[in-house]
Scaffold this active site. Structure first.
Site, PDB file in Angstrom:
ATOM      1  N   HIS A 128     -53.267 -63.985  -2.933  1.00 29.59           N
ATOM      2  CA  HIS A 128     -52.233 -63.004  -2.571  1.00 29.59           C
ATOM      3  C   HIS A 128     -51.378 -63.553  -1.431  1.00 29.59           C
ATOM      4  O   HIS A 128     -50.154 -63.536  -1.486  1.00 29.59           O
ATOM      5  CB  HIS A 128     -52.897 -61.685  -2.164  1.00 29.59           C
ATOM      6  CG  HIS A 128     -51.941 -60.695  -1.587  1.00 29.59           C
ATOM      7  ND1 HIS A 128     -50.995 -60.056  -2.354  1.00 29.59           N
ATOM      8  CD2 HIS A 128     -51.760 -60.264  -0.316  1.00 29.59           C
ATOM      9  CE1 HIS A 128     -50.271 -59.259  -1.563  1.00 29.59           C
ATOM     10  NE2 HIS A 128     -50.718 -59.377  -0.336  1.00 29.59           N
ATOM     11  N   TYR A 166     -62.541 -61.837  -6.444  1.00 27.29           N
ATOM     12  CA  TYR A 166     -62.256 -60.700  -7.332  1.00 27.29           C
ATOM     13  C   TYR A 166     -61.751 -61.083  -8.726  1.00 27.29           C
ATOM     14  O   TYR A 166     -61.415 -60.224  -9.519  1.00 27.29           O
ATOM     15  CB  TYR A 166     -61.271 -59.726  -6.671  1.00 27.29           C
ATOM     16  CG  TYR A 166     -59.967 -60.357  -6.192  1.00 27.29           C
ATOM     17  CD1 TYR A 166     -58.909 -60.568  -7.066  1.00 27.29           C
ATOM     18  CD2 TYR A 166     -59.805 -60.731  -4.861  1.00 27.29           C
ATOM     19  CE1 TYR A 166     -57.724 -61.130  -6.630  1.00 27.29           C
ATOM     20  CE2 TYR A 166     -58.621 -61.300  -4.411  1.00 27.29           C
ATOM     21  CZ  TYR A 166     -57.582 -61.495  -5.298  1.00 27.29           C
ATOM     22  OH  TYR A 166     -56.411 -62.055  -4.868  1.00 27.29           O
ATOM     23  N   ARG A 208     -50.192 -64.187 -10.967  1.00 23.57           N
ATOM     24  CA  ARG A 208     -50.203 -64.879  -9.667  1.00 23.57           C
ATOM     25  C   ARG A 208     -51.382 -65.840  -9.673  1.00 23.57           C
ATOM     26  O   ARG A 208     -52.523 -65.414  -9.606  1.00 23.57           O
ATOM     27  CB  ARG A 208     -50.324 -63.857  -8.524  1.00 23.57           C
ATOM     28  CG  ARG A 208     -50.801 -64.479  -7.232  1.00 23.57           C
ATOM     29  CD  ARG A 208     -50.736 -63.568  -6.057  1.00 23.57           C
ATOM     30  NE  ARG A 208     -51.536 -62.367  -6.120  1.00 23.57           N
ATOM     31  CZ  ARG A 208     -52.866 -62.308  -6.005  1.00 23.57           C
ATOM     32  NH1 ARG A 208     -53.573 -63.405  -5.876  1.00 23.57           N
ATOM     33  NH2 ARG A 208     -53.484 -61.144  -6.044  1.00 23.57           N
TER      34      ARG A 208
HETATM   35  C1  TPP Z   1     -46.824 -49.027   1.920  1.00 25.89           C
HETATM   36  C2  TPP Z   1     -47.814 -50.161   1.974  1.00 25.89           C
HETATM   37  N1  TPP Z   1     -49.097 -49.931   1.603  1.00 25.89           N
HETATM   38  C3  TPP Z   1     -49.997 -50.941   1.632  1.00 25.89           C
HETATM   39  C4  TPP Z   1     -49.616 -52.195   2.042  1.00 25.89           C
HETATM   40  C5  TPP Z   1     -50.633 -53.335   2.057  1.00 25.89           C
HETATM   41  N2  TPP Z   1     -50.341 -54.268   0.956  1.00 25.89           N
HETATM   42  C6  TPP Z   1     -49.738 -55.440   1.194  1.00 25.89           C
HETATM   43  S1  TPP Z   1     -49.479 -56.317  -0.211  1.00 25.89           S
HETATM   44  C7  TPP Z   1     -50.197 -55.125  -1.158  1.00 25.89           C
HETATM   45  C8  TPP Z   1     -50.306 -55.308  -2.661  1.00 25.89           C
HETATM   46  C9  TPP Z   1     -48.992 -55.259  -3.366  1.00 25.89           C
HETATM   47  O1  TPP Z   1     -49.168 -55.606  -4.708  1.00 25.89           O
HETATM   48  P1  TPP Z   1     -47.981 -55.710  -5.716  1.00 25.89           P
HETATM   49  O2  TPP Z   1     -47.011 -54.598  -5.511  1.00 25.89           O
HETATM   50  O3  TPP Z   1     -48.555 -55.853  -7.071  1.00 25.89           O
HETATM   51  O4  TPP Z   1     -47.208 -57.043  -5.292  1.00 25.89           O
HETATM   52  P2  TPP Z   1     -47.720 -58.558  -5.211  1.00 25.89           P
HETATM   53  O5  TPP Z   1     -48.261 -58.753  -3.816  1.00 25.89           O
HETATM   54  O6  TPP Z   1     -48.753 -58.763  -6.254  1.00 25.89           O
HETATM   55  O7  TPP Z   1     -46.518 -59.398  -5.430  1.00 25.89           O
HETATM   56  C10 TPP Z   1     -50.633 -54.061  -0.370  1.00 25.89           C
HETATM   57  C11 TPP Z   1     -51.319 -52.875  -0.894  1.00 25.89           C
HETATM   58  C12 TPP Z   1     -48.280 -52.379   2.446  1.00 25.89           C
HETATM   59  N3  TPP Z   1     -47.825 -53.568   2.852  1.00 25.89           N
HETATM   60  N4  TPP Z   1     -47.389 -51.359   2.379  1.00 25.89           N
END
Ligand code: TPP
Length: 372
Positions: free
Chosen positions: A271, A280, A267
Protein backbone atom coordinates in the site's frame (compact mmCIF):
# COMPACT_ATOMS: atom_id res chain seq x y z
CA UNK A 1 -30.12 25.85 -13.71
CA UNK A 2 -32.82 23.16 -13.70
CA UNK A 3 -32.21 20.01 -11.69
CA UNK A 4 -33.26 16.63 -13.01
CA UNK A 5 -32.30 13.42 -11.27
CA UNK A 6 -32.14 10.52 -13.73
CA UNK A 7 -33.73 7.24 -12.63
CA UNK A 8 -31.44 4.33 -11.63
CA UNK A 9 -30.86 2.05 -14.59
CA UNK A 10 -28.54 -1.01 -14.47
CA UNK A 11 -28.39 -0.85 -18.28
CA UNK A 12 -26.26 2.27 -17.81
CA UNK A 13 -23.30 0.03 -16.98
CA UNK A 14 -21.20 -1.85 -19.53
CA UNK A 15 -18.59 -4.52 -18.86
CA UNK A 16 -20.21 -5.88 -15.70
CA UNK A 17 -19.89 -9.53 -16.77
CA UNK A 18 -16.43 -9.14 -18.24
CA UNK A 19 -14.37 -5.93 -18.15
CA UNK A 20 -14.01 -4.22 -21.53
CA UNK A 21 -10.75 -5.22 -23.21
CA UNK A 22 -9.25 -4.56 -26.63
CA UNK A 23 -5.71 -5.86 -26.08
CA UNK A 24 -5.58 -9.50 -25.10
CA UNK A 25 -2.86 -10.88 -22.83
CA UNK A 26 -0.91 -12.12 -25.86
CA UNK A 27 -1.03 -8.66 -27.42
CA UNK A 28 -3.64 -9.54 -30.03
CA UNK A 29 -6.31 -6.98 -30.81
CA UNK A 30 -9.87 -7.84 -29.74
CA UNK A 31 -12.76 -6.09 -31.49
CA UNK A 32 -15.02 -3.96 -29.30
CA UNK A 33 -17.95 -2.11 -30.81
CA UNK A 34 -18.00 0.55 -28.09
CA UNK A 35 -14.27 1.29 -27.80
CA UNK A 36 -12.97 0.72 -31.34
CA UNK A 37 -14.38 3.95 -32.86
CA UNK A 38 -12.30 5.85 -30.28
CA UNK A 39 -9.04 4.15 -31.21
CA UNK A 40 -8.93 4.68 -34.97
CA UNK A 41 -5.90 7.00 -34.74
CA UNK A 42 -3.84 4.64 -32.57
CA UNK A 43 -1.16 3.34 -34.90
CA UNK A 44 2.22 1.80 -34.09
CA UNK A 45 3.73 5.18 -33.30
CA UNK A 46 0.90 6.16 -30.91
CA UNK A 47 1.06 2.79 -29.16
CA UNK A 48 4.84 3.16 -28.86
CA UNK A 49 4.32 6.51 -27.13
CA UNK A 50 1.93 4.91 -24.64
CA UNK A 51 4.49 2.16 -24.08
CA UNK A 52 7.29 4.65 -23.39
CA UNK A 53 4.98 6.55 -21.02
CA UNK A 54 4.30 3.38 -19.04
CA UNK A 55 7.96 2.41 -18.90
CA UNK A 56 8.83 5.89 -17.60
CA UNK A 57 6.04 5.77 -15.03
CA UNK A 58 7.23 2.38 -13.81
CA UNK A 59 10.77 3.67 -13.54
CA UNK A 60 9.59 6.70 -11.57
CA UNK A 61 7.85 4.30 -9.20
CA UNK A 62 10.86 1.98 -8.83
CA UNK A 63 13.26 4.85 -8.28
CA UNK A 64 11.04 6.59 -5.73
CA UNK A 65 10.61 3.31 -3.85
CA UNK A 66 14.39 2.87 -3.71
CA UNK A 67 14.88 6.51 -2.68
CA UNK A 68 12.50 5.92 0.22
CA UNK A 69 14.38 2.83 1.36
CA UNK A 70 17.62 4.82 1.12
CA UNK A 71 16.25 7.60 3.31
CA UNK A 72 16.00 10.29 0.62
CA UNK A 73 12.18 10.24 0.60
CA UNK A 74 10.04 9.49 3.65
CA UNK A 75 7.05 7.67 2.16
CA UNK A 76 5.97 6.29 -1.20
CA UNK A 77 2.66 4.78 -2.32
CA UNK A 78 3.66 2.53 -5.25
CA UNK A 79 1.60 2.17 -8.40
CA UNK A 80 3.30 -0.96 -9.79
CA UNK A 81 0.69 -2.74 -11.92
CA UNK A 82 -1.54 0.32 -12.33
CA UNK A 83 0.44 2.04 -15.11
CA UNK A 84 -2.13 1.39 -17.86
CA UNK A 85 -5.05 2.45 -15.66
CA UNK A 86 -3.43 5.87 -15.32
CA UNK A 87 -1.51 6.40 -18.56
CA UNK A 88 -4.53 5.56 -20.77
CA UNK A 89 -6.78 8.26 -19.23
CA UNK A 90 -3.89 10.72 -18.70
CA UNK A 91 -3.19 10.69 -22.43
CA UNK A 92 -6.88 11.30 -23.18
CA UNK A 93 -6.90 14.56 -21.18
CA UNK A 94 -6.51 17.97 -22.75
CA UNK A 95 -3.95 20.31 -21.17
CA UNK A 96 -6.80 22.47 -19.82
CA UNK A 97 -8.53 19.60 -17.99
CA UNK A 98 -8.06 19.18 -14.26
CA UNK A 99 -7.04 16.11 -12.28
CA UNK A 100 -8.10 15.65 -8.66
CA UNK A 101 -6.31 12.57 -7.42
CA UNK A 102 -5.31 10.62 -4.37
CA UNK A 103 -1.72 9.99 -3.27
CA UNK A 104 -1.11 7.26 -5.90
CA UNK A 105 -1.66 9.30 -9.07
CA UNK A 106 2.01 9.57 -10.05
CA UNK A 107 1.46 8.94 -13.77
CA UNK A 108 -0.97 11.85 -13.95
CA UNK A 109 1.51 14.13 -12.20
CA UNK A 110 4.34 13.07 -14.49
CA UNK A 111 2.36 13.32 -17.72
CA UNK A 112 0.83 16.64 -16.68
CA UNK A 113 4.38 17.93 -16.48
CA UNK A 114 5.04 18.25 -12.76
CA UNK A 115 8.41 19.69 -11.81
CA UNK A 116 10.29 16.72 -10.33
CA UNK A 117 11.92 18.82 -7.61
CA UNK A 118 8.47 19.96 -6.44
CA UNK A 119 7.20 16.40 -6.73
CA UNK A 120 10.10 15.03 -4.67
CA UNK A 121 9.43 17.64 -1.99
CA UNK A 122 5.95 16.17 -1.44
CA UNK A 123 7.30 12.70 -0.70
CA UNK A 124 10.15 14.08 1.33
CA UNK A 125 7.57 15.91 3.49
CA UNK A 126 9.26 19.19 2.63
CA UNK A 127 6.12 20.74 1.16
CA UNK A 128 2.42 20.88 1.94
CA UNK A 129 1.28 20.50 -1.65
CA UNK A 130 4.43 20.56 -3.74
CA UNK A 131 3.49 21.82 -7.16
CA UNK A 132 1.36 24.79 -8.19
CA UNK A 133 -2.07 23.26 -8.97
CA UNK A 134 -3.01 26.11 -11.33
CA UNK A 135 0.14 25.64 -13.37
CA UNK A 136 -0.28 21.97 -14.22
CA UNK A 137 -4.01 21.77 -13.55
CA UNK A 138 -3.70 19.03 -11.01
CA UNK A 139 -4.74 19.41 -7.38
CA UNK A 140 -2.30 18.38 -4.64
CA UNK A 141 -2.29 14.70 -3.64
CA UNK A 142 -5.34 14.08 -1.45
CA UNK A 143 -4.77 11.89 1.60
CA UNK A 144 -8.35 12.09 2.92
CA UNK A 145 -9.89 9.13 1.14
CA UNK A 146 -12.44 10.19 -1.47
CA UNK A 147 -12.46 13.93 -0.65
CA UNK A 148 -11.05 14.81 -4.07
CA UNK A 149 -14.20 13.48 -5.75
CA UNK A 150 -16.10 16.40 -4.19
CA UNK A 151 -13.43 18.87 -5.25
CA UNK A 152 -13.60 17.55 -8.81
CA UNK A 153 -17.38 17.73 -8.84
CA UNK A 154 -17.36 21.27 -7.46
CA UNK A 155 -14.85 22.27 -10.11
CA UNK A 156 -16.98 20.66 -12.81
CA UNK A 157 -20.13 22.45 -11.60
CA UNK A 158 -18.23 25.74 -11.80
CA UNK A 159 -16.94 24.85 -15.24
CA UNK A 160 -20.52 24.31 -16.39
CA UNK A 161 -21.69 27.61 -14.88
CA UNK A 162 -18.78 29.35 -16.63
CA UNK A 163 -19.82 27.69 -19.91
CA UNK A 164 -16.25 26.40 -20.14
CA UNK A 165 -15.54 23.02 -21.70
CA UNK A 166 -12.86 22.14 -19.13
CA UNK A 167 -13.44 18.72 -17.64
CA UNK A 168 -12.53 17.44 -14.17
CA UNK A 169 -11.18 13.97 -13.53
CA UNK A 170 -11.56 12.49 -10.05
CA UNK A 171 -9.24 9.56 -9.33
CA UNK A 172 -9.76 7.32 -6.33
CA UNK A 173 -9.49 3.70 -5.25
CA UNK A 174 -11.96 0.90 -4.61
CA UNK A 175 -11.93 1.61 -0.87
CA UNK A 176 -12.95 5.21 -1.51
CA UNK A 177 -16.26 4.08 -2.99
CA UNK A 178 -17.34 3.17 0.56
CA UNK A 179 -16.81 6.77 1.66
CA UNK A 180 -19.65 9.26 2.01
CA UNK A 181 -17.66 11.84 0.06
CA UNK A 182 -17.63 9.76 -3.12
CA UNK A 183 -21.34 9.00 -2.84
CA UNK A 184 -22.14 12.67 -2.23
CA UNK A 185 -20.03 13.60 -5.24
CA UNK A 186 -22.02 11.15 -7.38
CA UNK A 187 -25.29 12.74 -6.18
CA UNK A 188 -24.16 16.27 -7.03
CA UNK A 189 -22.54 15.30 -10.31
CA UNK A 190 -25.69 13.53 -11.41
CA UNK A 191 -28.10 16.23 -10.23
CA UNK A 192 -26.16 18.99 -12.00
CA UNK A 193 -24.96 16.84 -14.91
CA UNK A 194 -21.50 18.16 -14.14
CA UNK A 195 -18.63 17.56 -16.58
CA UNK A 196 -16.73 15.24 -14.26
CA UNK A 197 -15.29 11.78 -14.85
CA UNK A 198 -14.92 9.43 -11.90
CA UNK A 199 -11.98 7.08 -12.37
CA UNK A 200 -12.02 4.34 -9.77
CA UNK A 201 -8.84 2.27 -9.87
CA UNK A 202 -10.04 -0.95 -8.37
CA UNK A 203 -6.64 -2.32 -7.35
CA UNK A 204 -8.43 -4.96 -5.23
CA UNK A 205 -7.32 -3.66 -1.84
CA UNK A 206 -7.89 -0.75 0.53
CA UNK A 207 -4.68 -1.32 2.46
CA UNK A 208 -5.42 -4.87 3.76
CA UNK A 209 -9.17 -4.84 3.07
CA UNK A 210 -10.07 -6.79 -0.10
CA UNK A 211 -12.68 -5.21 -2.33
CA UNK A 212 -14.92 -8.29 -2.09
CA UNK A 213 -15.49 -7.43 1.57
CA UNK A 214 -16.53 -3.89 0.69
CA UNK A 215 -18.86 -4.69 -2.18
CA UNK A 216 -20.89 -7.74 -3.18
CA UNK A 217 -21.49 -6.28 -6.64
CA UNK A 218 -19.09 -4.81 -9.20
CA UNK A 219 -18.18 -1.25 -8.24
CA UNK A 220 -19.24 -0.13 -11.72
CA UNK A 221 -22.83 -1.00 -10.82
CA UNK A 222 -22.99 1.54 -8.01
CA UNK A 223 -23.03 4.76 -10.06
CA UNK A 224 -26.02 3.48 -12.04
CA UNK A 225 -28.05 3.95 -8.86
CA UNK A 226 -27.21 7.63 -9.19
CA UNK A 227 -28.17 7.68 -12.86
CA UNK A 228 -24.54 7.88 -13.95
CA UNK A 229 -23.37 5.80 -16.92
CA UNK A 230 -20.53 3.52 -16.11
CA UNK A 231 -17.89 1.36 -17.77
CA UNK A 232 -16.05 -1.55 -16.21
CA UNK A 233 -12.74 -1.78 -18.02
CA UNK A 234 -9.66 -4.00 -17.94
CA UNK A 235 -7.38 -1.58 -16.11
CA UNK A 236 -4.27 -3.39 -17.36
CA UNK A 237 -5.21 -2.67 -20.98
CA UNK A 238 -3.89 0.79 -21.83
CA UNK A 239 -5.88 1.01 -25.05
CA UNK A 240 -9.20 0.08 -23.44
CA UNK A 241 -8.53 2.62 -20.69
CA UNK A 242 -7.60 5.27 -23.25
CA UNK A 243 -10.76 4.69 -25.29
CA UNK A 244 -13.04 4.59 -22.23
CA UNK A 245 -11.56 7.86 -20.98
CA UNK A 246 -11.99 9.46 -24.41
CA UNK A 247 -15.68 8.48 -24.38
CA UNK A 248 -16.14 9.85 -20.87
CA UNK A 249 -14.29 13.13 -21.50
CA UNK A 250 -16.15 13.69 -24.76
CA UNK A 251 -19.48 13.08 -23.04
CA UNK A 252 -18.58 15.51 -20.26
CA UNK A 253 -17.34 18.15 -22.70
CA UNK A 254 -20.41 17.97 -24.88
CA UNK A 255 -22.89 18.45 -22.02
CA UNK A 256 -23.62 14.76 -21.45
CA UNK A 257 -22.71 14.88 -17.75
CA UNK A 258 -20.63 12.55 -15.59
CA UNK A 259 -19.28 9.07 -16.29
CA UNK A 260 -17.84 6.48 -13.93
CA UNK A 261 -14.99 4.21 -15.05
CA UNK A 262 -13.98 1.24 -12.95
CA UNK A 263 -10.46 0.17 -13.93
CA UNK A 264 -10.07 -3.44 -12.83
CA UNK A 265 -6.42 -3.73 -11.91
CA UNK A 266 -4.11 -4.80 -9.10
CA UNK A 267 -1.67 -3.09 -6.76
CA UNK A 268 1.38 -5.36 -6.98
CA UNK A 269 3.43 -3.42 -4.48
CA UNK A 270 2.62 -2.63 -0.86
CA UNK A 271 0.00 0.00 0.00
CA UNK A 272 2.89 2.29 0.90
CA UNK A 273 6.52 1.73 1.83
CA UNK A 274 5.35 1.20 5.44
CA UNK A 275 3.09 -1.75 4.56
CA UNK A 276 3.81 -5.49 4.29
CA UNK A 277 1.24 -7.07 1.93
CA UNK A 278 2.50 -10.60 2.71
CA UNK A 279 0.44 -10.34 5.87
CA UNK A 280 -2.88 -10.20 4.03
CA UNK A 281 -2.54 -11.69 0.53
CA UNK A 282 -0.91 -14.75 -0.94
CA UNK A 283 1.83 -15.15 -3.50
CA UNK A 284 -0.40 -16.98 -6.02
CA UNK A 285 -2.65 -13.95 -6.36
CA UNK A 286 0.34 -11.72 -7.02
CA UNK A 287 1.68 -14.14 -9.63
CA UNK A 288 -1.69 -14.27 -11.35
CA UNK A 289 -1.70 -10.49 -11.76
CA UNK A 290 1.97 -10.29 -12.67
CA UNK A 291 1.08 -12.47 -15.68
CA UNK A 292 -1.37 -9.72 -16.70
CA UNK A 293 1.33 -7.06 -16.67
CA UNK A 294 0.17 -3.98 -18.61
CA UNK A 295 3.57 -3.19 -20.12
CA UNK A 296 4.34 -6.74 -21.31
CA UNK A 297 0.99 -6.76 -23.06
CA UNK A 298 1.81 -3.66 -25.09
CA UNK A 299 5.25 -5.08 -25.94
CA UNK A 300 3.52 -8.12 -27.40
CA UNK A 301 1.08 -5.92 -29.31
CA UNK A 302 3.93 -3.86 -30.76
CA UNK A 303 5.78 -7.04 -31.74
CA UNK A 304 2.67 -8.21 -33.57
CA UNK A 305 2.53 -4.87 -35.38
CA UNK A 306 6.09 -5.47 -36.57
CA UNK A 307 7.77 -2.81 -34.43
CA UNK A 308 11.53 -2.91 -33.98
CA UNK A 309 11.29 -3.82 -30.31
CA UNK A 310 15.00 -3.67 -29.69
CA UNK A 311 15.02 -0.01 -30.70
CA UNK A 312 11.75 0.74 -28.86
CA UNK A 313 13.04 -0.83 -25.63
CA UNK A 314 16.35 1.00 -25.92
CA UNK A 315 14.63 4.36 -26.44
CA UNK A 316 12.25 3.73 -23.53
CA UNK A 317 15.17 2.80 -21.29
CA UNK A 318 17.06 5.99 -22.13
CA UNK A 319 14.00 8.12 -21.34
CA UNK A 320 13.33 6.17 -18.12
CA UNK A 321 16.96 6.44 -16.99
CA UNK A 322 16.94 10.21 -17.57
CA UNK A 323 13.80 10.52 -15.49
CA UNK A 324 15.19 8.39 -12.66
CA UNK A 325 18.39 10.42 -12.62
CA UNK A 326 16.47 13.68 -12.42
CA UNK A 327 14.24 12.41 -9.63
CA UNK A 328 17.21 11.10 -7.66
CA UNK A 329 19.06 14.40 -7.95
CA UNK A 330 15.93 16.27 -6.86
CA UNK A 331 15.38 14.01 -3.84
CA UNK A 332 19.01 14.02 -2.76
CA UNK A 333 19.51 17.76 -3.09
CA UNK A 334 16.18 18.99 -1.78
CA UNK A 335 16.64 21.73 0.80
CA UNK A 336 14.70 21.33 4.03
CA UNK A 337 12.41 24.24 4.76
CA UNK A 338 12.71 26.00 8.11
CA UNK A 339 10.37 24.46 10.70
CA UNK A 340 8.45 27.76 10.84
CA UNK A 341 7.37 27.16 7.25
CA UNK A 342 4.75 24.68 8.46
CA UNK A 343 2.74 27.63 9.80
CA UNK A 344 2.85 29.51 6.53
CA UNK A 345 0.26 29.03 3.78
CA UNK A 346 -2.31 27.71 6.27
CA UNK A 347 -4.24 30.97 6.09
CA UNK A 348 -3.77 34.02 3.92
CA UNK A 349 -3.41 36.06 7.13
CA UNK A 350 -2.18 34.03 10.14
CA UNK A 351 -4.79 33.63 12.87
CA UNK A 352 -3.99 34.30 16.54
CA UNK A 353 -4.01 30.55 17.15
CA UNK A 354 -1.46 29.87 14.42
CA UNK A 355 0.72 32.71 15.72
CA UNK A 356 0.52 31.26 19.24
CA UNK A 357 1.51 27.80 17.99
CA UNK A 358 4.39 29.28 16.04
CA UNK A 359 5.61 31.14 19.15
CA UNK A 360 5.35 27.94 21.20
CA UNK A 361 7.41 26.05 18.64
CA UNK A 362 10.08 28.72 18.64
CA UNK A 363 10.20 28.77 22.45
CA UNK A 364 10.48 24.98 22.57
CA UNK A 365 13.25 24.96 19.94
CA UNK A 366 15.14 27.61 21.93
CA UNK A 367 14.68 25.63 25.17
CA UNK A 368 16.35 22.52 23.76
CA UNK A 369 19.05 24.38 21.87
CA UNK A 370 22.40 22.94 22.89
CA UNK A 371 20.84 19.75 24.33
CA UNK A 372 20.84 17.89 21.04
C1 TPP B 1 -11.18 9.53 5.37
C2 TPP B 1 -10.03 8.59 5.56
N1 TPP B 1 -10.23 7.41 6.21
C3 TPP B 1 -9.21 6.55 6.37
C4 TPP B 1 -7.96 6.85 5.89
C5 TPP B 1 -6.81 5.86 6.06
N2 TPP B 1 -6.49 5.24 4.77
C6 TPP B 1 -5.42 5.63 4.07
S1 TPP B 1 -5.28 4.82 2.61
C7 TPP B 1 -6.67 3.91 2.92
C8 TPP B 1 -7.14 2.88 1.91
C9 TPP B 1 -7.66 3.48 0.64
O1 TPP B 1 -7.91 2.46 -0.28
P1 TPP B 1 -8.40 2.75 -1.74
O2 TPP B 1 -9.43 3.83 -1.75
O3 TPP B 1 -8.79 1.45 -2.34
O4 TPP B 1 -7.13 3.35 -2.49
P2 TPP B 1 -5.68 2.72 -2.74
O5 TPP B 1 -4.83 3.11 -1.55
O6 TPP B 1 -5.82 1.25 -2.87
O7 TPP B 1 -5.17 3.36 -3.98
C10 TPP B 1 -7.22 4.25 4.15
C11 TPP B 1 -8.42 3.63 4.72
C12 TPP B 1 -7.78 8.10 5.25
N3 TPP B 1 -6.60 8.47 4.75
N4 TPP B 1 -8.83 8.93 5.07
Amino acid sequence: MSITVPAPDPALAVGLDCPLRVLDLDGSRLPDALLDPHLTDIDESALTNLYVDMVRVRRLDTEAFALTRQGHLVLWPPLLGQEAAQVGPARALRTEDWVFGSYREHAFALLKGVDLAEFANVWKAYAHGGWDPQEIRMAPAQIIIGAQSLHATGFAMASKLDRSDDVALACFGDGATSEGDVNEALVWASAFQAPVVFLCQNNQYAISEPVRVQSGTPLALRPTGFGIPSMRVDGNDVLAMHAAARIAFERARSGGGPTFIEAVTYRRGPHTTTDDPKRYRDEAELEEWTAKDPIDRVERALERMGANMEAVRAEAKIRADELAKELRAAAEHAVAPHADAMFEHVYDQPTKRIQRQQAERRAFAASIEGNR
